[in-house]
Design an enzyme around this catalytic site. Structure first.
Site, PDB file in Angstrom:
ATOM      1  N   GLN A 126      20.085 -15.097  12.140  1.00  0.00           N
ATOM      2  CA  GLN A 126      20.255 -15.087  13.596  1.00  0.00           C
ATOM      3  C   GLN A 126      21.629 -14.540  13.974  1.00  0.00           C
ATOM      4  O   GLN A 126      22.643 -15.121  13.571  1.00  0.00           O
ATOM      5  CB  GLN A 126      20.109 -16.526  14.120  1.00  0.00           C
ATOM      6  CG  GLN A 126      20.285 -16.655  15.617  1.00  0.00           C
ATOM      7  CD  GLN A 126      20.375 -18.107  16.061  1.00  0.00           C
ATOM      8  OE1 GLN A 126      20.788 -18.968  15.304  1.00  0.00           O
ATOM      9  NE2 GLN A 126      19.981 -18.376  17.292  1.00  0.00           N
ATOM     10  N   GLY A 127      21.651 -13.474  14.715  1.00  0.00           N
ATOM     11  CA  GLY A 127      22.928 -12.876  15.120  1.00  0.00           C
ATOM     12  C   GLY A 127      23.170 -12.998  16.603  1.00  0.00           C
ATOM     13  O   GLY A 127      23.045 -12.042  17.360  1.00  0.00           O
ATOM     14  N   TYR A 128      23.503 -14.176  17.032  1.00  0.00           N
ATOM     15  CA  TYR A 128      23.807 -14.413  18.446  1.00  0.00           C
ATOM     16  C   TYR A 128      25.321 -14.548  18.650  1.00  0.00           C
ATOM     17  O   TYR A 128      25.932 -13.796  19.366  1.00  0.00           O
ATOM     18  CB  TYR A 128      23.162 -15.722  18.910  1.00  0.00           C
ATOM     19  CG  TYR A 128      21.703 -15.628  19.285  1.00  0.00           C
ATOM     20  CD1 TYR A 128      20.922 -14.557  18.883  1.00  0.00           C
ATOM     21  CD2 TYR A 128      21.109 -16.642  20.049  1.00  0.00           C
ATOM     22  CE1 TYR A 128      19.584 -14.494  19.237  1.00  0.00           C
ATOM     23  CE2 TYR A 128      19.777 -16.575  20.408  1.00  0.00           C
ATOM     24  CZ  TYR A 128      19.013 -15.505  19.998  1.00  0.00           C
ATOM     25  OH  TYR A 128      17.706 -15.455  20.351  1.00  0.00           O
ATOM     26  N   SER A 129      25.901 -15.563  17.985  1.00  0.00           N
ATOM     27  CA  SER A 129      27.291 -15.919  18.268  1.00  0.00           C
ATOM     28  C   SER A 129      28.257 -14.815  17.852  1.00  0.00           C
ATOM     29  O   SER A 129      28.008 -14.069  16.919  1.00  0.00           O
ATOM     30  CB  SER A 129      27.669 -17.194  17.514  1.00  0.00           C
ATOM     31  OG  SER A 129      26.741 -18.207  17.771  1.00  0.00           O
ATOM     32  N   GLU A 244      14.212 -23.763  19.231  1.00  0.00           N
ATOM     33  CA  GLU A 244      15.193 -24.230  18.271  1.00  0.00           C
ATOM     34  C   GLU A 244      15.481 -25.704  18.529  1.00  0.00           C
ATOM     35  O   GLU A 244      15.604 -26.497  17.614  1.00  0.00           O
ATOM     36  CB  GLU A 244      16.466 -23.382  18.421  1.00  0.00           C
ATOM     37  CG  GLU A 244      17.486 -23.590  17.347  1.00  0.00           C
ATOM     38  CD  GLU A 244      18.729 -22.714  17.544  1.00  0.00           C
ATOM     39  OE1 GLU A 244      19.665 -22.889  16.786  1.00  0.00           O
ATOM     40  OE2 GLU A 244      18.751 -21.870  18.468  1.00  0.00           O
ATOM     41  N   ASN A 385      26.505 -30.301  21.416  1.00  0.00           N
ATOM     42  CA  ASN A 385      26.047 -31.487  22.148  1.00  0.00           C
ATOM     43  C   ASN A 385      26.651 -31.571  23.553  1.00  0.00           C
ATOM     44  O   ASN A 385      26.016 -32.109  24.464  1.00  0.00           O
ATOM     45  CB  ASN A 385      26.345 -32.754  21.331  1.00  0.00           C
ATOM     46  CG  ASN A 385      25.396 -32.858  20.144  1.00  0.00           C
ATOM     47  OD1 ASN A 385      24.717 -31.889  19.789  1.00  0.00           O
ATOM     48  ND2 ASN A 385      25.332 -34.031  19.538  1.00  0.00           N
ATOM     49  N   GLU A 386      27.831 -30.995  23.709  1.00  0.00           N
ATOM     50  CA  GLU A 386      28.412 -30.971  25.066  1.00  0.00           C
ATOM     51  C   GLU A 386      27.580 -30.067  25.973  1.00  0.00           C
ATOM     52  O   GLU A 386      27.309 -30.401  27.127  1.00  0.00           O
ATOM     53  CB  GLU A 386      29.863 -30.460  25.020  1.00  0.00           C
ATOM     54  CG  GLU A 386      30.853 -31.424  24.377  1.00  0.00           C
ATOM     55  CD  GLU A 386      30.711 -31.533  22.873  1.00  0.00           C
ATOM     56  OE1 GLU A 386      30.301 -30.530  22.239  1.00  0.00           O
ATOM     57  OE2 GLU A 386      30.997 -32.609  22.324  1.00  0.00           O
TER      58      GLU A 386
HETATM   59  C1  LIG Z   1      27.621 -24.102  10.318  1.00  0.00           C
HETATM   60  C2  LIG Z   1      27.259 -23.281  11.496  1.00  0.00           C
HETATM   61  C3  LIG Z   1      26.164 -22.444  11.452  1.00  0.00           C
HETATM   62  C4  LIG Z   1      25.848 -21.623  12.527  1.00  0.00           C
HETATM   63  N1  LIG Z   1      24.809 -20.733  12.416  1.00  0.00           N
HETATM   64  C5  LIG Z   1      24.617 -19.793  13.385  1.00  0.00           C
HETATM   65  C6  LIG Z   1      23.688 -18.740  13.216  1.00  0.00           C
HETATM   66  O1  LIG Z   1      22.985 -18.654  12.183  1.00  0.00           O
HETATM   67  N2  LIG Z   1      23.591 -17.788  14.174  1.00  0.00           N
HETATM   68  C7  LIG Z   1      24.333 -17.825  15.319  1.00  0.00           C
HETATM   69  O2  LIG Z   1      24.201 -16.947  16.158  1.00  0.00           O
HETATM   70  N3  LIG Z   1      25.235 -18.828  15.534  1.00  0.00           N
HETATM   71  C8  LIG Z   1      25.389 -19.808  14.583  1.00  0.00           C
HETATM   72  N4  LIG Z   1      26.339 -20.806  14.766  1.00  0.00           N
HETATM   73  C9  LIG Z   1      27.213 -20.736  15.944  1.00  0.00           C
HETATM   74  C10 LIG Z   1      27.048 -21.877  16.917  1.00  0.00           C
HETATM   75  O3  LIG Z   1      25.942 -21.702  17.686  1.00  0.00           O
HETATM   76  C11 LIG Z   1      28.364 -21.961  17.728  1.00  0.00           C
HETATM   77  O4  LIG Z   1      29.330 -22.469  16.866  1.00  0.00           O
HETATM   78  C12 LIG Z   1      28.224 -22.842  18.935  1.00  0.00           C
HETATM   79  O5  LIG Z   1      27.479 -22.201  19.899  1.00  0.00           O
HETATM   80  C13 LIG Z   1      29.580 -23.239  19.526  1.00  0.00           C
HETATM   81  O6  LIG Z   1      30.369 -22.109  19.782  1.00  0.00           O
HETATM   82  P1  LIG Z   1      31.865 -22.040  19.249  1.00  0.00           P
HETATM   83  O7  LIG Z   1      31.863 -22.399  17.825  1.00  0.00           O
HETATM   84  O8  LIG Z   1      32.402 -20.714  19.619  1.00  0.00           O
HETATM   85  O9  LIG Z   1      32.631 -23.173  20.041  1.00  0.00           O
HETATM   86  P2  LIG Z   1      33.170 -23.089  21.534  1.00  0.00           P
HETATM   87  O10 LIG Z   1      32.134 -22.556  22.407  1.00  0.00           O
HETATM   88  O11 LIG Z   1      34.491 -22.437  21.536  1.00  0.00           O
HETATM   89  O12 LIG Z   1      33.327 -24.622  21.889  1.00  0.00           O
HETATM   90  C14 LIG Z   1      34.443 -25.412  21.522  1.00  0.00           C
HETATM   91  C15 LIG Z   1      34.244 -26.797  22.111  1.00  0.00           C
HETATM   92  O13 LIG Z   1      34.201 -26.728  23.528  1.00  0.00           O
HETATM   93  C16 LIG Z   1      33.021 -27.332  24.006  1.00  0.00           C
HETATM   94  N5  LIG Z   1      32.597 -26.666  25.225  1.00  0.00           N
HETATM   95  C17 LIG Z   1      32.412 -25.344  25.415  1.00  0.00           C
HETATM   96  N6  LIG Z   1      32.005 -25.116  26.667  1.00  0.00           N
HETATM   97  C18 LIG Z   1      31.940 -26.309  27.292  1.00  0.00           C
HETATM   98  C19 LIG Z   1      31.577 -26.732  28.609  1.00  0.00           C
HETATM   99  N7  LIG Z   1      31.210 -25.853  29.543  1.00  0.00           N
HETATM  100  N8  LIG Z   1      31.620 -28.056  28.902  1.00  0.00           N
HETATM  101  C20 LIG Z   1      32.000 -28.961  27.956  1.00  0.00           C
HETATM  102  N9  LIG Z   1      32.343 -28.610  26.711  1.00  0.00           N
HETATM  103  C21 LIG Z   1      32.312 -27.306  26.387  1.00  0.00           C
HETATM  104  C22 LIG Z   1      32.048 -27.178  22.886  1.00  0.00           C
HETATM  105  O14 LIG Z   1      31.001 -28.111  22.980  1.00  0.00           O
HETATM  106  C23 LIG Z   1      32.925 -27.427  21.694  1.00  0.00           C
HETATM  107  O15 LIG Z   1      33.112 -28.790  21.511  1.00  0.00           O
HETATM  108  C24 LIG Z   1      26.632 -21.659  13.710  1.00  0.00           C
HETATM  109  C25 LIG Z   1      27.721 -22.536  13.768  1.00  0.00           C
HETATM  110  C26 LIG Z   1      28.051 -23.336  12.692  1.00  0.00           C
HETATM  111  C27 LIG Z   1      29.236 -24.250  12.793  1.00  0.00           C
END
Ligand SMILES: Cc1cc2nc3c(=O)[nH]c(=O)nc-3n(C[C@H](O)[C@H](O)[C@H](O)COP(=O)(O)OP(=O)(O)OC[C@H]3O[C@@H](n4cnc5c(N)ncnc54)[C@H](O)[C@@H]3O)c2cc1C
Lengths: 399, 377
Positions: A126-129, A244, A385-386
């Site tokens: 999955q290439g989203y993030s 998902e 979860n947030e």
């Molecule tokens: C082990 C692992 C596997 C993963 N696998 C995949 C994958 O296969 N493909 C893919 O595309 N992605 C994947 N992800 C990415 C995952 O979806 C992102 O890590 C996630 O969406 C959070 O983004 P971030 O890490 O940039 O954190 P950030 O978005 O920077 O968030 C940091 C903190 O701020 C909080 N936050 C952000 N916005 C708000 C808000 N509006 N209100 C309150 N709190 C907020 C978040 O909850 C978090 O606690 C994976 C991540 C991990 C850790």
């Protein structure tokens, strides 16, 4: 309302259990029991067995290889899988990209991609993030620019789980920079063997090699790999995100872990001549966890029941993600407590097949701290979860 | 009561702060982790030169004074930088046991070498199944004339793979769970019959599982009189508990500070994530936990230095470790969660701080154990 299974359902349960007992390969089962990491080959071999039985894709329409099961049958199937520790098929293909292809792909795309997913011939990731687009996914910057019959893709995706094994990646890419950020996004399927793709491993704190950064440098992607219409990718992806989320409660797997926890505690000395399982304060912590798990299970069953009468899993399914991950993480904490000093050795090799050194610690308890560390991810990925709570506030509570 | 630092304590704090600033950034620590020993012998010599290895010892033993508050001041700073050198196993535990139990000759022989940085020690206390119960000792010490034969298995021996000598807790008399009959022997780490299986813990600190297969020592290798070590062992482990608890207070503070900083620079939805009130309250809760942990650990250190009775001191230590344990779970988990995905990676120092504090939660008795011990005293 009725909590009993019907005669037919009991027969189905029996059938699933018999199948798993005889067909789930003993060597893989042994690895699961000993907490050894499964190889790509193990996973593929198991998925092919499931597929031979016709049980690889319970959620697909029957004409494409689905099972036609009722929600109760699916529930029973998941229960039995979890009970024995049989891994669910890797989600990226069968549960993530396939529903999008089924819903929005052309007939040609369905014929091209779905059979290989069913047969586990192709591994998807999955290439989203992106580094700067996590929770705020819609701000993603990877671009796809049309050039004749191709898109030229540039940018960086990150956190790609098991991308090191992947043959294909499904991506959200920006095809229009001028529109509102959600409206310029497209859903594109990309062959990982394309020139210009580089996969860089990211090491997690438990030492596990499970995520990667994927860099696209002028990668040419045929336009027939676009799903649906250009700039509609965000809508498609949102559908996928709900899928998902419904698979993320993982009740049967946490149940199994709680059972492991109880048996570990029963054979674990409390240091004063008894076993940890006899300790009332520990026992009540385990009981609280089991009770939470039951509440979660019935919350999930209620959601499934709503789906049967035709409603899509609504925003309340966020509950399943939040609570499912919280109980799983609580189980990890209790494992730490059971394992005491055995939790601490950092020997990631002992979770790899073929490790011949002396295992440090007591079977399933060895290095449990590593599980505790690794599973912090579950409350972060799949929509943190947030973010799930934000969804509840907005879409359910109307705040 | 007085909550201010003495001039010496202020100087000690300044000196440790300067050391970690100049010598212990995250990259340097990473290199140390990857090295053979997992820490730096040069740093150890520097600790000796700076007089830090004298901090746990009484003045009459040639030390800095042996106050728990001094130790707290120092450990907190070491904790912020996740210093890897085995200060607690060598100077606090082994040194403490020698100073509590040793004869004058033994002290004269060993303590100056510890304080001079020449001797690395480890203390073999826990056994498979003993959990945190210090009286649960199955390792036997059988007298045979002038000799004593040690047999048994020890686990989780901190600094066990690099120590020159081992202090081995063994039973000379009594049954497995009895407080009476426990002795401590000084054993050469290379003695025949000593089998060490060294490894690294999740926090980067070295440890070993050690088997003693009929290891022969002279009866003079016993620290003090045989069979009477329990009370000293408990006292020394309590002191070590306050030392690692202080280290955790520093590390938790670091986690909080790094999380707050990150939340100001990480943008999502066009704004720093630190502007979301949902996250602000979580950081406020982390701050509260850090303050309570700091307060209760300080209480325990002050109690150890006070005229309180033994039980009151033990109870204070258990209160501190128990409450700290809750702070460790809360602050550690929130620091990772608020960092998002990057928090899970090995690349960032927050993950390493998280691992260290998690290990400290277990060391010398986890939260549950100390809550219970508190209730029993
Ligand atoms: C082990 C692992 C596997 C993963 N696998 C995949 C994958 O296969 N493909 C893919 O595309 N992605 C994947 N992800 C990415 C995952 O979806 C992102 O890590 C996630 O969406 C959070 O983004 P971030 O890490 O940039 O954190 P950030 O978005 O920077 O968030 C940091 C903190 O701020 C909080 N936050 C952000 N916005 C708000 C808000 N509006 N209100 C309150 N709190 C907020 C978040 O909850 C978090 O606690 C994976 C991540 C991990 C850790």
């Amino acid at each position: 309302m009725n909590a009993d299974f019907t005669k037919e359902e009991l027969a189905f349960q029996h059938e699933v259990r018999n199948f798993l007992e005889s067909e789930f390969p003993a060597d893989i089962r042994d690895k699961v029991d000993r907490n050894i990491r499964l190889s790509k080959e193990d996973i593929v071999r198991w998925q092919k067995i499931l597929n031979r039985q016709g049980w690889m894709a319970p959620n697909w329409p029957e004409e494409y290889g689905g099972t036609g099961w009722t929600p109760t049958q699916k529930y029973i199937f998941n229960q039995e899988m979890g009970r024995i520790g049989a891994p669910e098929p890797v989600a990226f293909g069968v549960k993530m990209v396939a529903p999008v292809i089924l819903a929005y792909g052309s007939e040609a795309q369905k014929q091209r991609f779905l059979p290989d997913i069913l047969e586990s011939n192709v591994w998807w990731c999955q290439g989203y993030s992106e580094p700067n687009a996590g929770s705020d996914l819609a701000s993603l910057k990877t671009t796809a620019v049309r050039d004749g019959d191709h898109y030229v893709v540039n940018g960086t995706k990150t956190w790609n789980t098991l991308g090191q094994y992947a043959d294909w990646i499904f991506c959200l890419v920006r095809t229009d920079n001028t529109a509102k950020k959600q409206e310029g996004i497209s859903f594109l399927l990309i062959d990982m063997a394309s020139p210009g793709i580089k996969v860089n491993p990211i090491v997690l704190m438990d030492g596990s090699p499970e995520v990667n950064e994927v860099v696209f440098d002028n990668v040419r992607v045929p336009i027939e790999n676009l799903i649906g219409e250009e700039n509609k990718g965000w809508t498609y992806a949102k559908v996928l995100l709900t899928h998902e989320r419904t698979n993320i409660a993982r009740v049967p797997y946490t149940k199994r872990r709680v059972n492991e926890l109880k048996s570990a505690a029963a054979s674990r000395a409390d240091g004063s001549g008894g076993s940890l399982a006899d300790d009332p304060s520990f026992a009540s912590k385990v009981a609280e966890l089991e009770i939470d798990l039951l509440a979660l299970e019935y919350a999930e069953l209620r959601t499934l029941a709503a789906v049967t009468v035709g409603k899509a899993p609504g925003p309340e399914s966020s509950i399943l993600k939040i609570v499912g991950t919280e109980v799983a993480q609580k189980a990890d904490e209790l494992f730490l407590e059971v394992a005491d000093y055995d939790a601490l050795p950092f020997v990631p090799e002992q979770f790899e097949a073929g490790f011949t050194g002396a295992a440090l610690g007591d079977g399933y308890l060895a290095s449990t701290a590593l599980d505790y560390f690794n599973h912090r991810k579950v409350s972060i990925y799949g929509g943190s979860n947030e973010i799930q709570k934000n969804i509840i506030c907005k879409a359910v509570l109307g705040l | 009561m007085d909550f201010s630092f003495t001039e010496e304590q202020q100087m000690l704090q300044d000196s440790v702060q300067k050391f970690v600033r100049d010598n212990y950034d995250f990259e340097t620590r990473r290199e140390l982790l990857a090295s053979d020993r997992g820490y730096s012998s040069e740093n150890w010599n520097l600790f000796a030169e700076l007089g830090w290895l004298t901090v746990p010892f009484r003045e009459e033993d040639g030390g800095f004074g042996g106050s728990a508050v001094d130790l707290m001041v120092m450990m907190e700073e070491l904790g912020r930088a996740m210093v890897l050198e085995p200060f607690v196993p060598t100077a606090v535990i082994a040194g403490g046991l020698i100073s509590e139990l040793g004869t004058d000759d033994q002290k004269r022989e060993l303590l100056p070498r510890i304080m001079g940085g020449e001797l690395q020690l480890a203390c073999a206390i826990s056994e498979p199944g003993s959990r945190f119960n210090l009286a649960n000792v199955a390792t036997r010490a059988e007298a045979q004339g002038e000799k004593v034969i040690l047999s048994g298995s020890k686990v989780a021996v901190l600094n066990g793979s690099h120590a020159d000598q081992l202090l081995v807790v063994a039973r000379s008399a009594g049954s497995q769970l009895e407080r009476n009959g426990i002795s401590v022997y000084l054993v050469d780490a290379g003695a025949p019959g000593v089998k060490r299986h060294g490894y690294t813990n999740v926090d980067g600190h070295g440890a070993a599982a050690i088997d003693f297969d009929a290891v022969e020592v002279s009866s003079a290798a016993c620290l003090g009189a045989p069979g009477e070590a329990y009370a000293a062992l408990e006292k020394v482990v309590d002191r070590a508990t306050v030392a690692v608890a202080s280290e955790a207070v520093g590390a938790l503070d670091s986690l909080l500070q790094k999380t707050v900083e990150y939340s100001k620079t990480r943008n999502q939805f066009g704004v720093p994530i630190g502007t979301f009130q949902a996250l602000q309250h979580r950081m406020a809760d982390m701050f509260i936990e850090c303050q309570l942990a700091r307060s209760i650990v300080m209480m325990a250190a002050m109690k150890l230095d006070s005229s309180a009775g033994d039980d009151e001191k033990a109870k204070a230590v258990s209160a501190a470790k128990s409450r700290l344990g809750r702070a460790i779970f809360k602050v550690g988990q929130e620091a990772i969660q608020l960092h998002g995905g990057i928090g899970i990676t090995d690349e960032l120092d927050v993950a390493h701080l998280f691992k260290r504090v998690t290990a400290i939660e277990t060391l010398f008795g986890n939260t549950d154990y100390h809550t219970r011990r508190f209730a029993s005293l």
